[in-house]
Design a protein around this motif. Structure first.
Motif, short mmCIF file in Angstrom:
data_model
loop_
_atom_site.label_atom_id
_atom_site.label_comp_id
_atom_site.label_asym_id
_atom_site.label_seq_id
_atom_site.Cartn_x
_atom_site.Cartn_y
_atom_site.Cartn_z
N ASP A 111 0.85 -1.20 0.00
CA ASP A 111 0.00 0.00 0.00
C ASP A 111 0.89 1.25 0.00
O ASP A 111 2.10 1.17 0.21
N GLU A 129 1.07 3.87 2.05
CA GLU A 129 1.71 4.33 3.29
C GLU A 129 2.98 3.53 3.59
O GLU A 129 3.98 4.09 4.03
N THR A 130 2.91 2.22 3.37
CA THR A 130 4.11 1.39 3.57
C THR A 130 5.20 1.82 2.59
O THR A 130 6.38 1.87 2.94
N ARG A 165 -4.94 2.89 0.99
CA ARG A 165 -4.40 3.82 2.01
C ARG A 165 -3.81 5.09 1.42
O ARG A 165 -4.04 6.16 1.97
N LEU A 166 -3.05 4.96 0.37
CA LEU A 166 -2.53 6.17 -0.27
C LEU A 166 -2.32 5.82 -1.74
O LEU A 166 -1.64 4.85 -2.06
N HIS A 186 4.82 12.79 -3.07
CA HIS A 186 5.65 12.84 -1.86
C HIS A 186 7.12 12.66 -2.22
O HIS A 186 7.99 13.41 -1.74
#
Ligand code: CA
Length: 221
Positions: free
Chosen positions: A32, A34-35, A56-57, A65
């Protein structure tokens, strides 16, 4: 060559991880967004293979990012989104390449190798140090024209040393490049690997050397 693979489908993730490892990449995998960010904050990756539809993202947020932090990581987006607008949006957001699923594995690997060369500022798949030559496509090292019998990890270590020429490479950095993030072994295994590699290079008549810089790491001279 270290690579972060971000893919939420367990089947595809496992298959890609195995295939990329076979092709010589040291792969960390995230399921995912975030990981993926946690991995990207903890390590420097030359390569990121990024799905877009992620829990999640989203992949586009991961890309934003990464580029917001000015990391030089080369990014290949691998997505089922096949619209021109999706490809343009990802490239404009800082992706270096875009491949639509379903894809041909050989093409994916060749594109990743091309991105790895660009990351290192190399124009050809051949690296050299004195009479030692590496063919990074075939993953063959030759000394004075004769192929060396290296294990995959010895080859990976040698490639990392050649790509880091002119710099002192800490043992921990070499360890990460050869073994990846979840290796359980101690980074002292690099010394063992290096000792075997030096023996093979010396026996083959290599005219260079790998120096120990005590307390700092190793450098190819
Ligand atoms: Ca997905």
């Amino acid at each position: 060559m270290r690579l972060l693979l971000v893919e939420d489908s367990p089947r595809l993730r496992d298959a890609l991880q195995a295939a990329l490892a076979d092709a010589g990449f040291t792969v960390d995998a995230a399921a995912d967004g975030e990981t993926a960010l946690a991995f990207l904050d903890a390590y420097d990756y030359p390569l990121l293979l990024l799905d877009l539809g992620l829990p999640r993202l989203d992949g586009m947020a991961v890309l934003a990012h990464l580029r917001g932090g000015h990391q030089p990581t080369r990014v290949l987006v691998l997505s089922a989104r096949d619209q021109l607008a999706d490809r343009i949006a990802a490239l404009d957001a800082g992706a270096d390449d875009y491949l639509v699923k379903p894809f041909a594995l050989d093409e994916l690997i060749a594109r990743l190798r091309a991105l790895a060369r660009r990351y290192h500022g190399e124009t050809t798949p051949h690296l050299a140090a004195g009479n030692l030559e590496l063919d990074t496509v075939q993953r063959i090292a030759r000394c004075a024209g004769r192929p060396l019998a290296l294990s995959p990890r010895e080859y990976a270590l040698l490639e990392a040393l050649l790509r880091g020429r002119g710099r002192v490479l800490p043992r921990a950095v070499l360890f990460e490049q050869v073994y990846g993030a979840d290796a359980r072994a101690s980074d002292k295994v690099i010394e063992v690997l290096l000792s075997g590699l030096r023996g093979k290079l010396a026996a083959a008549g290599w005219d260079g050397r790998i120096e120990n810089r005590r307390g700092f790491g190793y450098a190819l001279a």
